[in-house]
Design an enzyme around this catalytic site. Sequence first.
Site, mmCIF file in Angstrom:
data_model
loop_
_atom_site.group_PDB
_atom_site.id
_atom_site.type_symbol
_atom_site.label_atom_id
_atom_site.label_comp_id
_atom_site.label_asym_id
_atom_site.label_seq_id
_atom_site.Cartn_x
_atom_site.Cartn_y
_atom_site.Cartn_z
ATOM 1 N N GLU A 101 -7.790 37.023 61.204
ATOM 2 C CA GLU A 101 -7.712 36.033 62.284
ATOM 3 C C GLU A 101 -8.399 34.744 61.822
ATOM 4 O O GLU A 101 -9.279 34.769 60.949
ATOM 5 C CB GLU A 101 -8.384 36.653 63.521
ATOM 6 C CG GLU A 101 -8.456 35.831 64.776
ATOM 7 C CD GLU A 101 -7.131 35.396 65.372
ATOM 8 O OE1 GLU A 101 -6.365 34.717 64.654
ATOM 9 O OE2 GLU A 101 -6.902 35.659 66.560
ATOM 10 N N ASP A 102 -8.013 33.626 62.409
ATOM 11 C CA ASP A 102 -8.647 32.354 62.058
ATOM 12 C C ASP A 102 -10.003 32.195 62.743
ATOM 13 O O ASP A 102 -10.993 31.848 62.113
ATOM 14 C CB ASP A 102 -7.723 31.160 62.396
ATOM 15 C CG ASP A 102 -7.177 31.205 63.824
ATOM 16 O OD1 ASP A 102 -7.499 32.144 64.580
ATOM 17 O OD2 ASP A 102 -6.414 30.289 64.184
ATOM 18 N N ASP A 105 -12.993 33.504 69.637
ATOM 19 C CA ASP A 105 -13.610 32.638 70.633
ATOM 20 C C ASP A 105 -14.047 33.529 71.808
ATOM 21 O O ASP A 105 -15.126 34.107 71.777
ATOM 22 C CB ASP A 105 -12.560 31.592 71.024
ATOM 23 C CG ASP A 105 -13.065 30.516 71.948
ATOM 24 O OD1 ASP A 105 -14.287 30.379 72.087
ATOM 25 O OD2 ASP A 105 -12.234 29.801 72.547
ATOM 26 N N PHE A 154 -14.551 22.474 69.214
ATOM 27 C CA PHE A 154 -13.151 22.710 68.878
ATOM 28 C C PHE A 154 -12.896 22.250 67.450
ATOM 29 O O PHE A 154 -13.188 21.110 67.089
ATOM 30 C CB PHE A 154 -12.226 21.987 69.858
ATOM 31 C CG PHE A 154 -10.814 22.461 69.735
ATOM 32 C CD1 PHE A 154 -10.412 23.643 70.329
ATOM 33 C CD2 PHE A 154 -9.889 21.741 68.986
ATOM 34 C CE1 PHE A 154 -9.112 24.116 70.190
ATOM 35 C CE2 PHE A 154 -8.594 22.198 68.833
ATOM 36 C CZ PHE A 154 -8.198 23.385 69.431
ATOM 37 N N ARG A 167 -3.070 21.478 60.645
ATOM 38 C CA ARG A 167 -3.163 22.783 59.985
ATOM 39 C C ARG A 167 -3.364 22.626 58.475
ATOM 40 O O ARG A 167 -3.948 23.479 57.828
ATOM 41 C CB ARG A 167 -1.875 23.593 60.210
ATOM 42 C CG ARG A 167 -1.691 24.098 61.622
ATOM 43 C CD ARG A 167 -0.616 25.179 61.638
ATOM 44 N NE ARG A 167 -0.096 25.427 62.977
ATOM 45 C CZ ARG A 167 -0.649 26.244 63.863
ATOM 46 N NH1 ARG A 167 -1.762 26.887 63.582
ATOM 47 N NH2 ARG A 167 -0.099 26.415 65.043
HETATM 48 P P1 5GP Z 1 -9.818 34.138 71.808
HETATM 49 O O1 5GP Z 1 -8.803 35.096 72.372
HETATM 50 O O2 5GP Z 1 -10.842 34.793 70.920
HETATM 51 O O3 5GP Z 1 -10.453 33.303 72.885
HETATM 52 O O4 5GP Z 1 -8.999 33.072 71.031
HETATM 53 C C1 5GP Z 1 -8.702 33.065 69.728
HETATM 54 C C2 5GP Z 1 -7.632 32.027 69.506
HETATM 55 O O5 5GP Z 1 -7.909 30.817 70.250
HETATM 56 C C3 5GP Z 1 -7.611 31.625 68.071
HETATM 57 O O6 5GP Z 1 -6.774 32.455 67.308
HETATM 58 C C4 5GP Z 1 -7.119 30.188 68.142
HETATM 59 O O7 5GP Z 1 -5.729 30.185 68.200
HETATM 60 C C5 5GP Z 1 -7.656 29.682 69.478
HETATM 61 N N1 5GP Z 1 -8.903 28.922 69.296
HETATM 62 C C6 5GP Z 1 -10.123 29.262 69.747
HETATM 63 N N2 5GP Z 1 -11.043 28.343 69.390
HETATM 64 C C7 5GP Z 1 -10.373 27.411 68.675
HETATM 65 C C8 5GP Z 1 -10.779 26.205 68.000
HETATM 66 O O8 5GP Z 1 -11.947 25.785 67.975
HETATM 67 N N3 5GP Z 1 -9.785 25.506 67.351
HETATM 68 C C9 5GP Z 1 -8.478 25.916 67.348
HETATM 69 N N4 5GP Z 1 -7.608 25.144 66.690
HETATM 70 N N5 5GP Z 1 -8.074 27.046 67.965
HETATM 71 C C10 5GP Z 1 -9.023 27.783 68.619
#
Ligand code: 5GP
Length: 178
Positions: A101-102, A105, A154, A167
């Site tokens: 995963e990237d 959050d 962010f 990206r």
């Molecule tokens: P979660 O379900 O953990 O809240 O969200 C994960 C997803 O939210 C990540 O895979 C990404 O797509 C998006 N996301 C969360 N924080 C960021 C951020 O700081 N930058 C970007 N570009 N995407 C984020």
Amino acid sequence: MQAQSGERLEVLLSAKEVATRVEQLGRRITMDYQGRPLILIGILKGSFVFLADLCRAIDLPLAVDFLALSSYGAATRSSGIVRILKDLDHAVEGLHVLVVEDIVDTGLTLNYIFGHLRARGALSVKMCSLLDKPSRRQVAVPLHYKGFEIPDEFVVGYGLDVDERYRNLPDVCRLIRS
Ligand code: 5GP
């Protein structure tokens, strides 16, 4: 790279720092998965750059597949609603799965994926994320391999986008809107 008007980019993690960390993660994964059938599952689209570098830092036979998920809306905060846009091409039964995963959050996305893959008969399911924003976690997810903890900001670049932009930035940058 030029930021779009009304936006500013500040380097949070340089391409060099990221590359060093990805090499370290690759070495650890190589040690941990010796002799075990491994499949890396990248979560599209944000993980594609990280996955491309990480898989080349792992010195083991492995398979690669992708899941595309979406939380509704293009808002910069996760909505928490997850749906599958593209499912896996291959069965994971009898394989050790490492989800790539990237960024984690709220944890809602990985929590969903974990359940989804466990139900499909993988021998094990572990998680690897380049970035972790622990301050925003809503559900606890076991993050077995992580690149960097970052503050609640962010970020874009190294695969991460805002409305599909940035990206291809080599660094991970804070996105500041003016
Ligand atoms: P979660 O379900 O953990 O809240 O969200 C994960 C997803 O939210 C990540 O895979 C990404 O797509 C998006 N996301 C969360 N924080 C960021 C951020 O700081 N930058 C970007 N570009 N995407 C984020």
